[in-house]
Design an enzyme around this catalytic site. Structure first.
Site, PDB file in Angstrom:
ATOM      1  N   CYS A  69       0.811  -1.228   0.000  1.00 44.33           N
ATOM      2  CA  CYS A  69       0.000   0.000   0.000  1.00 44.33           C
ATOM      3  C   CYS A  69       0.843   1.276   0.000  1.00 44.33           C
ATOM      4  O   CYS A  69       0.612   2.181  -0.802  1.00 44.33           O
ATOM      5  CB  CYS A  69      -0.997  -0.003   1.147  1.00 44.33           C
ATOM      6  SG  CYS A  69      -0.275   0.036   2.814  1.00 44.33           S
ATOM      7  N   HIS A 120      -2.596   1.269   6.915  1.00 46.22           N
ATOM      8  CA  HIS A 120      -2.919   1.152   5.493  1.00 46.22           C
ATOM      9  C   HIS A 120      -3.093   2.547   4.882  1.00 46.22           C
ATOM     10  O   HIS A 120      -3.519   3.476   5.554  1.00 46.22           O
ATOM     11  CB  HIS A 120      -4.200   0.338   5.319  1.00 46.22           C
ATOM     12  CG  HIS A 120      -4.482  -0.042   3.895  1.00 46.22           C
ATOM     13  ND1 HIS A 120      -3.667  -0.876   3.164  1.00 46.22           N
ATOM     14  CD2 HIS A 120      -5.497   0.314   3.054  1.00 46.22           C
ATOM     15  CE1 HIS A 120      -4.169  -1.032   1.944  1.00 46.22           C
ATOM     16  NE2 HIS A 120      -5.269  -0.318   1.845  1.00 46.22           N
ATOM     17  N   HIS A 132      -6.030   1.382  -3.965  1.00 48.01           N
ATOM     18  CA  HIS A 132      -5.063   0.942  -2.962  1.00 48.01           C
ATOM     19  C   HIS A 132      -4.559  -0.446  -3.296  1.00 48.01           C
ATOM     20  O   HIS A 132      -5.187  -1.190  -4.044  1.00 48.01           O
ATOM     21  CB  HIS A 132      -5.668   0.991  -1.557  1.00 48.01           C
ATOM     22  CG  HIS A 132      -6.796   0.029  -1.326  1.00 48.01           C
ATOM     23  ND1 HIS A 132      -6.870  -0.759  -0.218  1.00 48.01           N
ATOM     24  CD2 HIS A 132      -7.902  -0.276  -2.050  1.00 48.01           C
ATOM     25  CE1 HIS A 132      -7.957  -1.498  -0.256  1.00 48.01           C
ATOM     26  NE2 HIS A 132      -8.611  -1.224  -1.360  1.00 48.01           N
TER      27      HIS A 132
END
Length: 159
Positions: A69, A120, A132
């Site tokens: 990510c 994240h 993402h």
């Protein structure tokens, strides 16, 4: 008649004096150029992020063929607008200006977890959607913001 001429002259003098009595904000050419540049940068970030959809998720990867990510965010910002972000979500969340999740702009970074220690990151692309590097097996995907998986913070890197 004299009174009418005085009123007319007063109106004309206000008109020809300019807008000194009217509060009109002025926008300089530099501000217009900066706004256009930021808009172009946002479009470049969104465009490059969309091109990564479908690529593999690999922990620790920073592209161009696979990402995790934070590696995706790092790659997109560096290659779209020559902005170098830190390598991890912990570092990336320290960059830019915090923005309300109700005031997102394309290109804003979205973070999940705590605002000081996120786990994240994704890139907001507009219309309630973001891109993402989701997880191994899913890779880079486009997703819609939902109450099930809603970010806890957002940062605006492009001003």
């Amino acid at each position: 008649m004299k009174r009418s001429l005085v009123k007319f002259a007063a109106v004309l003098s206000v008109f020809f004096a300019g807008t000194s009595f009217i509060n009109v904000p002025s926008v300089s050419h530099a501000q217009e150029v900066q706004a256009a540049t930021v808009t172009q940068e946002r479009k470049a970030v969104v465009s490059l992020a969309k091109k990564q959809v479908g690529k593999a998720y690999v922990y620790g990867a920073t592209g161009p063929y696979s990402f995790d990510c934070s590696g995706l965010a790092l790659y997109v910002y560096k290659n779209a607008v020559n902005v170098t972000l830190p390598r991890t979500t912990y570092g990336q969340v320290t960059k830019g200006t915090r923005v309300s999740l109700s005031n997102l702009e394309p290109g804003d970074l979205l973070f999940w977890g705590s605002a000081s220690a996120p786990y994240h990151v994704g890139i907001y692309i507009g219309n309630g959607q973001y891109i993402h590097a989701a997880a191994p097996g899913q890779g880079v995907i486009k997703a819609t913001l939902s109450s099930y998986f809603y970010p806890s913070a957002a940062k605006r890197v492009l001003k």
